[in-house]
Design a protein around this motif. Structure first.
Motif, short mmCIF file in Angstrom:
data_model
loop_
_atom_site.label_atom_id
_atom_site.label_comp_id
_atom_site.label_asym_id
_atom_site.label_seq_id
_atom_site.Cartn_x
_atom_site.Cartn_y
_atom_site.Cartn_z
N MET A 178 -7.56 23.80 11.65
CA MET A 178 -7.36 23.42 10.25
C MET A 178 -8.16 22.16 9.93
SD MET A 178 -3.55 23.61 8.64
CE MET A 178 -3.42 21.88 8.29
N SER A 179 -8.75 22.12 8.74
CA SER A 179 -9.53 20.92 8.40
C SER A 179 -8.58 19.77 8.06
CB SER A 179 -10.45 21.22 7.22
OG SER A 179 -9.66 21.56 6.11
N ARG A 180 -9.06 18.57 8.33
CA ARG A 180 -8.22 17.40 8.07
C ARG A 180 -8.18 17.12 6.57
NH1 ARG A 180 -9.39 12.43 11.98
NH2 ARG A 180 -7.16 12.18 12.02
N PRO A 181 -7.04 16.60 6.06
CA PRO A 181 -6.97 16.31 4.63
C PRO A 181 -7.93 15.19 4.24
CG PRO A 181 -5.00 15.52 5.77
CD PRO A 181 -5.81 16.29 6.77
N VAL A 182 -8.30 15.13 2.97
CA VAL A 182 -9.17 14.06 2.48
C VAL A 182 -8.48 12.72 2.77
CG1 VAL A 182 -10.19 13.01 0.42
CG2 VAL A 182 -10.16 15.51 0.66
N PRO A 183 -9.17 11.78 3.44
CA PRO A 183 -8.52 10.53 3.80
C PRO A 183 -8.20 9.63 2.61
CG PRO A 183 -10.85 10.44 4.35
CD PRO A 183 -10.57 11.85 3.90
N VAL A 184 -7.07 8.96 2.72
CA VAL A 184 -6.65 8.01 1.67
C VAL A 184 -6.38 6.66 2.31
CG1 VAL A 184 -4.89 7.45 -0.05
CG2 VAL A 184 -5.58 9.83 0.27
N ILE A 185 -6.86 5.61 1.65
CA ILE A 185 -6.49 4.24 2.02
C ILE A 185 -5.58 3.75 0.91
CG2 ILE A 185 -7.31 1.88 2.42
CD1 ILE A 185 -10.01 3.03 3.30
N ALA A 186 -4.32 3.47 1.25
CA ALA A 186 -3.34 3.03 0.24
C ALA A 186 -3.23 1.51 0.30
CB ALA A 186 -1.98 3.66 0.54
N ILE A 187 -3.43 0.87 -0.85
CA ILE A 187 -3.31 -0.58 -0.91
C ILE A 187 -2.22 -0.93 -1.92
CG2 ILE A 187 -4.51 -2.77 -1.33
CD1 ILE A 187 -7.10 -1.48 -0.52
N ASP A 188 -1.07 -1.34 -1.41
CA ASP A 188 0.05 -1.68 -2.28
C ASP A 188 0.34 -3.17 -2.20
OD1 ASP A 188 0.98 0.91 -3.36
OD2 ASP A 188 1.30 1.44 -1.25
N GLY A 189 1.03 -3.66 -3.22
CA GLY A 189 1.40 -5.07 -3.20
C GLY A 189 1.81 -5.54 -4.58
N PRO A 190 2.30 -6.78 -4.67
CA PRO A 190 2.77 -7.30 -5.96
C PRO A 190 1.62 -7.61 -6.92
CG PRO A 190 2.91 -9.00 -4.29
CD PRO A 190 2.47 -7.75 -3.58
N SER A 191 2.00 -7.92 -8.15
CA SER A 191 1.04 -8.23 -9.21
C SER A 191 0.07 -9.33 -8.83
CB SER A 191 1.78 -8.73 -10.45
OG SER A 191 2.35 -7.68 -11.10
N ALA A 192 -1.18 -9.15 -9.20
CA ALA A 192 -2.20 -10.18 -9.05
C ALA A 192 -2.39 -10.63 -7.59
CB ALA A 192 -1.88 -11.38 -9.93
N SER A 193 -2.11 -9.74 -6.65
CA SER A 193 -2.31 -10.10 -5.24
C SER A 193 -3.77 -9.86 -4.84
CB SER A 193 -1.38 -9.28 -4.34
OG SER A 193 -1.53 -7.91 -4.60
N GLY A 194 -4.55 -9.30 -5.76
CA GLY A 194 -5.97 -9.05 -5.46
C GLY A 194 -6.22 -7.61 -5.07
N LYS A 195 -5.18 -6.77 -5.17
CA LYS A 195 -5.34 -5.36 -4.79
C LYS A 195 -6.49 -4.67 -5.49
CE LYS A 195 -1.61 -3.88 -6.59
NZ LYS A 195 -1.19 -5.03 -7.35
N GLY A 196 -6.54 -4.87 -6.83
CA GLY A 196 -7.54 -4.17 -7.63
C GLY A 196 -8.96 -4.50 -7.19
N THR A 197 -9.23 -5.80 -7.01
CA THR A 197 -10.57 -6.23 -6.62
C THR A 197 -10.90 -5.72 -5.22
OG1 THR A 197 -10.06 -8.25 -7.81
CG2 THR A 197 -12.04 -8.29 -6.45
N VAL A 198 -9.97 -5.90 -4.29
CA VAL A 198 -10.21 -5.48 -2.91
C VAL A 198 -10.39 -3.96 -2.86
CG1 VAL A 198 -9.20 -5.33 -0.60
CG2 VAL A 198 -9.04 -7.47 -1.90
N ALA A 199 -9.52 -3.22 -3.57
CA ALA A 199 -9.60 -1.75 -3.54
C ALA A 199 -10.95 -1.29 -4.08
CB ALA A 199 -8.47 -1.14 -4.36
N SER A 200 -11.43 -1.88 -5.17
CA SER A 200 -12.69 -1.37 -5.73
C SER A 200 -13.86 -1.73 -4.82
CB SER A 200 -12.89 -1.82 -7.18
OG SER A 200 -13.36 -3.12 -7.22
#
Ligand code: CDP
Length: 222
Positions: A1-23
């Motif tokens: 079976m092929s492996r599922p499309v990989p996901v990197i999940a970045i969670d955290g509180p507001s303004a922790s920099g998630k958006g910038t780091v994720a992009s």
């Protein structure tokens, strides 16, 4: 079976920099990017524009299910209106955290979020990426920073955009949103046991991005 499309999940509180780091991580790997908070912000903006109270779960569920959104060239359109700045205002931030407590709204947005999982991979940022939306994510990161640092980051962001901001009321808003996000019954913000914690309080964006990319190098072979 092929492996599922990989996901990197970045969670955290507001303004922790998630958006910038994720992009930045998504760009470095050539992965797709899901800013899940945008969908809650857009639900709040659409509801406020339609005069729908933010505690009317049934009406809000219809709003989120029917969101007419277009993301293109770094801009966001809602029902044909360009709302990139409006959705980043403090009113939209507070509104987003209020609509996000409703289980009906969260379920209505699930498929829309999962549709972002396309080859070669996805970096998803939010509060429940690793817990609810992509529980099988290959890498889960919990990004955080002190309230003081987060308030200052948000302050700078708003001022740079020419929007008005007040440091004290921003800190207060952040505390209230953290509280609402962590205490809600549906998909509360939690640090999962299988997530790698990263406190970015005294870390540059470059260093945080490098940390996640290094963690990915290890996770992807596992
Ligand atoms: O940029 P910031 O971290 O302040 O906010 P955001 O990620 O755009 O999210 C705005 C609000 O949406 C948050 O305060 C959460 O209440 C909610 N949210 C959520 O409940 N679940 C997500 N996956 C993403 C955001």
């Amino acid at each position: 079976m092929s492996r599922p499309v990989p996901v990197i999940a970045i969670d955290g509180p507001s303004a922790s920099g998630k958006g910038t780091v994720a992009s930045r991580v998504a760009a470095a790997l050539g992965f797709h990017l899901l800013d899940s908070g945008a969908l809650y912000r857009l639900t709040a903006v659409a509801a406020m524009r339609a005069g729908i109270p933010l505690d009317d779960e049934a009406a809000l569920e219809r709003v989120s299910a029917g969101l007419d959104v277009r993301f293109a060239d770094g801009q966001t359109w809602l029902a044909g209106d360009e709302v990139s700045d409006a959705m980043r205002s403090e009113a939209a931030s507070v509104g987003a955290s209020r609509v996000a407590v409703h289980g009906g709204v969260r379920s209505a947005l699930l498929d829309r979020q999962r549709a972002f999982r396309q080859p070669p991979g996805l970096v998803a940022d939010g509060r429940d990426m690793g817990s609810v939306v992509f529980p099988d994510a290959r890498l889960k990161v919990f990004l955080t920073a002190s309230v003081e640092v987060r308030a200052e980051r948000r302050y700078k962001q708003l001022i740079e955009k020419g929007l008005s901001a007040n440091l004290e009321s921003l800190s207060q808003d952040l505390r209230e949103r953290d509280e609402r996000d962590s205490r809600r019954a549906h998909a509360p913000l939690v640090q999962l046991p299988d997530a790698i914690a990263l406190d970015t309080s005294s870390m540059s964006v470059d260093a945080a991005v490098r940390f996640v990319l290094d963690a990915w190098e290890k996770a992807k072979v596992g």
